[in-house]
Enzyme design. Structure first.
Site, mmCIF file in Angstrom:
data_model
loop_
_atom_site.group_PDB
_atom_site.id
_atom_site.type_symbol
_atom_site.label_atom_id
_atom_site.label_comp_id
_atom_site.label_asym_id
_atom_site.label_seq_id
_atom_site.Cartn_x
_atom_site.Cartn_y
_atom_site.Cartn_z
ATOM 1 N N ASN A 4 3.278 6.980 1.115
ATOM 2 C CA ASN A 4 2.306 5.893 1.264
ATOM 3 C C ASN A 4 2.604 4.892 0.144
ATOM 4 O OD1 ASN A 4 0.108 4.211 1.426
ATOM 5 N ND2 ASN A 4 -1.362 5.707 0.621
ATOM 6 N N GLY A 41 -3.253 9.560 -7.634
ATOM 7 C CA GLY A 41 -2.814 8.597 -8.643
ATOM 8 C C GLY A 41 -3.207 8.961 -10.062
ATOM 9 N N SER A 87 -0.910 13.302 -6.377
ATOM 10 C CA SER A 87 0.007 13.539 -7.496
ATOM 11 C C SER A 87 1.135 14.529 -7.173
ATOM 12 C CB SER A 87 -0.764 13.969 -8.752
ATOM 13 O OG SER A 87 -1.638 12.934 -9.157
ATOM 14 N N GLU A 125 -8.834 5.269 -0.557
ATOM 15 C CA GLU A 125 -8.922 3.906 -1.106
ATOM 16 C C GLU A 125 -9.561 2.967 -0.081
ATOM 17 O OE1 GLU A 125 -4.810 3.528 -2.247
ATOM 18 O OE2 GLU A 125 -5.121 5.041 -3.799
ATOM 19 N N GLU A 127 -6.513 15.196 0.741
ATOM 20 C CA GLU A 127 -6.236 14.484 -0.506
ATOM 21 C C GLU A 127 -7.475 14.472 -1.399
ATOM 22 O OE1 GLU A 127 -2.741 11.652 -0.096
ATOM 23 O OE2 GLU A 127 -4.492 10.516 0.563
ATOM 24 N N HIS A 169 -7.741 6.592 4.482
ATOM 25 C CA HIS A 169 -7.335 6.905 3.104
ATOM 26 C C HIS A 169 -8.539 6.671 2.187
ATOM 27 C CE1 HIS A 169 -5.332 6.632 -0.774
ATOM 28 N NE2 HIS A 169 -4.310 7.273 -0.221
ATOM 29 N N LYS A 180 1.335 2.036 -0.358
ATOM 30 C CA LYS A 180 0.175 1.214 -0.755
ATOM 31 C C LYS A 180 0.589 -0.261 -0.833
ATOM 32 C CE LYS A 180 -1.499 5.231 -3.169
ATOM 33 N NZ LYS A 180 -2.540 5.815 -3.981
HETATM 34 C C1 PEP Z 1 -1.968 8.714 -1.888
HETATM 35 O O1 PEP Z 1 -2.172 7.547 -2.166
HETATM 36 O O2 PEP Z 1 -2.142 9.097 -0.725
HETATM 37 C C2 PEP Z 1 -1.530 9.610 -2.941
HETATM 38 C C3 PEP Z 1 -1.542 10.883 -2.718
HETATM 39 O O3 PEP Z 1 -1.155 9.038 -4.128
HETATM 40 P P1 PEP Z 1 -0.415 9.778 -5.367
HETATM 41 O O4 PEP Z 1 0.685 10.614 -4.795
HETATM 42 O O5 PEP Z 1 0.081 8.670 -6.227
HETATM 43 O O6 PEP Z 1 -1.447 10.621 -6.034
#
Ligand code: PEP
Length: 248
Positions: free
Chosen positions: A9, A172, A212, A96, A166, A94, A11
């Site tokens: 992803n 992040g 992460s 976000e 997630e 997601h 973003k």
């Molecule tokens: C994500 O945005 O779906 C995500 C898992 O980000 P990160 O891997 O940076 O934690």
């Protein structure tokens, strides 16, 4: 047998030319890769990304879409538009988008139904906040997200869906869930799908972990019984993503 799906992803990162260059690099690294590979760039990068991925095993997905066919929804993109470009997957709900763009479990459900109508594979995100985990309501909260997400979806369509667990506190932050935490929630999601449909449906659905993930922890996470790959943010923008995709 469920196939691992390693998804990036991106973003709000990369211009169209940068996206094409990164996919060209990744193409080399995914030659002969046994896993499914997915890259989700921003809308404006989709045409260049699709062109760059031609002839490879890299699939391209969008990061969002609207639940209506068309109309007065300034700034939005429809499923038909994505389909015509050659997009195959779409991330839905997601955290976000839930946090900054007021998406709810109900809009997530409407988007999943719309994506399936256009033969796009939804990657449906769910996950608890740190407060919910500390309050001990992780499982109840995620079960409720899953039940609403799958509302009104037939068994035949349900098996096409990818669920991405997630935990919000892991996205992040560099604070990855432990293997046990990730596995137990993914198993609970699978059990919940089994309750909604049946065991065969639960066994067929792919469930990813996200939060992460990096080249150092991917192998351990992706080899858990109920984890079928990952949705990767930050690390998908780095050369290391090639290692995550070929995690063994
Ligand atoms: C994500 O945005 O779906 C995500 C898992 O980000 P990160 O891997 O940076 O934690």
């Amino acid at each position: 047998m469920r196939k691992i799906l390693a998804a990036g992803n991106w973003k709000m990162n990369n211009t169209p030319s940068q996206a094409a260059a990164m996919i060209n690099e990744l193409k080399e690294k995914t030659k002969g890769c046994k896993n499914d590979v997915l890259i989700c760039p921003t809308f404006v990068c989709l045409p260049d990304a699709i062109k760059a991925a031609e002839g490879s095993n890299i699939k391209i997905g969008a990061q969002n879409m609207h639940f209506e066919d068309k109309g007065a929804f300034t700034g939005e993109v429809s499923a038909a538009m994505l389909k015509e470009l050659g997009v195959e997957y779409v991330i839905i709900g997601h955290s976000e988008r839930r946090e900054y763009f007021a998406e709810t479990d109900d809009t997530v459900n409407a988007k999943i139904i719309q994506a399936l109508k256009y033969d796009l594979i939804p990657v449906v995100c769910c996950g608890e906040s740190l407060k919910q985990r500390e309050d001990g309501i992780t499982f109840d909260f995620i079960r409720s997200q899953i039940k609403i997400a799958f509302r009104g979806i037939s068994k035949e369509d349900a098996v096409k869906i990818v669920v991405a667990y997630e935990p919000i506190w892991a996205i992040g932050t560099g604070k990855v869930a432990t293997t046990e935490q990730a596995q137990e929630v993914c198993a609970a999601i699978r059990a919940c799908i089994g309750e909604i449909y049946d065991e065969a449906t639960a066994a067929a659905i792919r469930i990813q972990y996200g939060g992460s993930v990096n080249a150092g922890n991917a192998a351990e996470l992706f080899t858990q019984a109920d984890i079928d790959g990952g949705l990767v943010g930050g690390a998908s923008l780095k050369a290391d993503f090639g290692k995550i995709v070929n995690y063994k």
